[in-house]
Design a protein around this motif. Sequence first.
Motif, PDB file in Angstrom:
ATOM      1  N   SER A  89      22.465  39.765  34.921  1.00 10.93           N
ATOM      2  CA  SER A  89      22.654  39.619  36.367  1.00 10.93           C
ATOM      3  C   SER A  89      24.126  39.410  36.724  1.00 10.93           C
ATOM      4  CB  SER A  89      21.828  38.447  36.897  1.00 10.93           C
ATOM      5  OG  SER A  89      22.226  37.239  36.261  1.00 10.93           O
ATOM      6  N   SER A  90      24.947  39.057  35.736  1.00  8.59           N
ATOM      7  CA  SER A  90      26.385  38.872  35.980  1.00  8.59           C
ATOM      8  C   SER A  90      27.168  40.176  35.815  1.00  8.59           C
ATOM      9  CB  SER A  90      26.959  37.817  35.026  1.00  8.59           C
ATOM     10  OG  SER A  90      26.937  38.291  33.692  1.00  8.59           O
ATOM     11  N   ALA A  91      26.482  41.252  35.441  1.00  5.69           N
ATOM     12  CA  ALA A  91      27.148  42.535  35.178  1.00  5.69           C
ATOM     13  C   ALA A  91      27.539  43.241  36.473  1.00  5.69           C
ATOM     14  CB  ALA A  91      26.232  43.448  34.369  1.00  5.69           C
ATOM     15  N   THR A  92      28.552  44.078  36.363  1.00  2.54           N
ATOM     16  CA  THR A  92      28.940  44.993  37.430  1.00  2.54           C
ATOM     17  C   THR A  92      29.020  46.386  36.825  1.00  2.54           C
ATOM     18  OG1 THR A  92      30.248  43.289  38.522  1.00  2.54           O
ATOM     19  CG2 THR A  92      30.689  45.567  39.161  1.00  2.54           C
ATOM     20  N   VAL A  93      28.329  47.342  37.426  1.00  5.13           N
ATOM     21  CA  VAL A  93      28.354  48.722  36.967  1.00  5.13           C
ATOM     22  C   VAL A  93      29.428  49.452  37.772  1.00  5.13           C
ATOM     23  CG1 VAL A  93      27.053  50.862  36.708  1.00  5.13           C
ATOM     24  CG2 VAL A  93      25.920  48.652  36.365  1.00  5.13           C
ATOM     25  N   VAL A  94      30.359  50.099  37.071  1.00  8.82           N
ATOM     26  CA  VAL A  94      31.455  50.828  37.707  1.00  8.82           C
ATOM     27  C   VAL A  94      31.253  52.312  37.408  1.00  8.82           C
ATOM     28  CG1 VAL A  94      33.955  51.112  37.847  1.00  8.82           C
ATOM     29  CG2 VAL A  94      32.975  48.839  37.389  1.00  8.82           C
ATOM     30  N   ARG A  95      31.259  53.117  38.461  1.00  9.63           N
ATOM     31  CA  ARG A  95      31.090  54.566  38.312  1.00  9.63           C
ATOM     32  C   ARG A  95      32.283  55.270  38.943  1.00  9.63           C
ATOM     33  NH1 ARG A  95      25.848  52.769  39.235  1.00  9.63           N
ATOM     34  NH2 ARG A  95      24.272  53.631  37.845  1.00  9.63           N
ATOM     35  N   SER A  96      32.632  56.419  38.369  1.00  5.00           N
ATOM     36  CA  SER A  96      33.666  57.264  38.956  1.00  5.00           C
ATOM     37  C   SER A  96      33.094  58.658  39.109  1.00  5.00           C
ATOM     38  CB  SER A  96      34.908  57.299  38.061  1.00  5.00           C
ATOM     39  OG  SER A  96      35.862  58.181  38.589  1.00  5.00           O
ATOM     40  N   THR A  97      33.012  59.118  40.347  1.00  5.81           N
ATOM     41  CA  THR A  97      32.475  60.439  40.642  1.00  5.81           C
ATOM     42  C   THR A  97      33.431  61.143  41.590  1.00  5.81           C
ATOM     43  OG1 THR A  97      30.239  59.530  40.461  1.00  5.81           O
ATOM     44  CG2 THR A  97      30.459  61.701  41.483  1.00  5.81           C
ATOM     45  N   GLY A  98      33.956  62.266  41.156  1.00  6.39           N
ATOM     46  CA  GLY A  98      34.851  63.035  42.016  1.00  6.39           C
ATOM     47  C   GLY A  98      36.068  62.249  42.459  1.00  6.39           C
ATOM     48  N   GLY A  99      36.585  61.395  41.600  1.00  9.32           N
ATOM     49  CA  GLY A  99      37.764  60.605  41.930  1.00  9.32           C
ATOM     50  C   GLY A  99      37.477  59.354  42.735  1.00  9.32           C
ATOM     51  N   GLU A 100      36.231  59.123  43.126  1.00  4.71           N
ATOM     52  CA  GLU A 100      35.847  57.928  43.870  1.00  4.71           C
ATOM     53  C   GLU A 100      35.205  56.922  42.916  1.00  4.71           C
ATOM     54  OE1 GLU A 100      36.317  57.324  47.215  1.00  4.71           O
ATOM     55  OE2 GLU A 100      37.509  59.167  47.169  1.00  4.71           O
ATOM     56  N   VAL A 101      35.646  55.699  43.003  1.00  7.65           N
ATOM     57  CA  VAL A 101      35.092  54.636  42.167  1.00  7.65           C
ATOM     58  C   VAL A 101      34.153  53.792  43.016  1.00  7.65           C
ATOM     59  CG1 VAL A 101      35.639  52.585  40.813  1.00  7.65           C
ATOM     60  CG2 VAL A 101      37.116  54.602  40.666  1.00  7.65           C
ATOM     61  N   SER A 102      32.956  53.550  42.484  1.00  9.04           N
ATOM     62  CA  SER A 102      32.007  52.668  43.160  1.00  9.04           C
ATOM     63  C   SER A 102      31.577  51.577  42.199  1.00  9.04           C
ATOM     64  CB  SER A 102      30.782  53.444  43.654  1.00  9.04           C
ATOM     65  OG  SER A 102      30.051  53.963  42.556  1.00  9.04           O
ATOM     66  N   MET A 103      31.193  50.436  42.757  1.00  9.58           N
ATOM     67  CA  MET A 103      30.761  49.296  41.958  1.00  9.58           C
ATOM     68  C   MET A 103      29.443  48.779  42.499  1.00  9.58           C
ATOM     69  SD  MET A 103      34.306  47.270  41.464  1.00  9.58           S
ATOM     70  CE  MET A 103      35.813  48.208  41.337  1.00  9.58           C
ATOM     71  N   THR A 104      28.537  48.440  41.558  1.00  4.25           N
ATOM     72  CA  THR A 104      27.226  47.930  41.911  1.00  4.25           C
ATOM     73  C   THR A 104      26.968  46.666  41.107  1.00  4.25           C
ATOM     74  OG1 THR A 104      26.475  50.213  42.153  1.00  4.25           O
ATOM     75  CG2 THR A 104      24.779  48.523  42.061  1.00  4.25           C
TER      76      THR A 104
END
Length: 115
Positions: free
Chosen positions: A53-68
């Motif tokens: 539950s303390s994790a953060t998922v970081v994604r990079s798609t098409g130069g955009e970074v999102s965090m969940t």
Amino acid sequence: MPQYLISVWHDESYEVDFSTPEAQARVAQVGAFNEELQNAGAWVFAAGLHPSSSATVVRSTGGEVSMTDGPYAETKEQMGGFWVIEAPDLDAALQWAGKAAAASGEPVEVRPAQG
């Protein structure tokens, strides 16, 4: 020498009260296993992990970074800690994994590292 990841898995609801005799015994067992790895020259690195539950998922798609917030995978079991070891071959790594499972009291997974 090849390196292997030995990961410890447990139910997501797993919580440890380190003040209990059972938890203290487990800490001592894992400490003894860590010392054995170090004395054998197999130790590379190890760590316990905070709950998923303390994790953060970081994604990079098409130069955009999102965090969940939260774990990458919603599963019943999550990784709770790990060792990175050096062993001459998979059979030797599996021997260490058996000792890791006994010390932690939890199932472990062994995976060879690439490269």
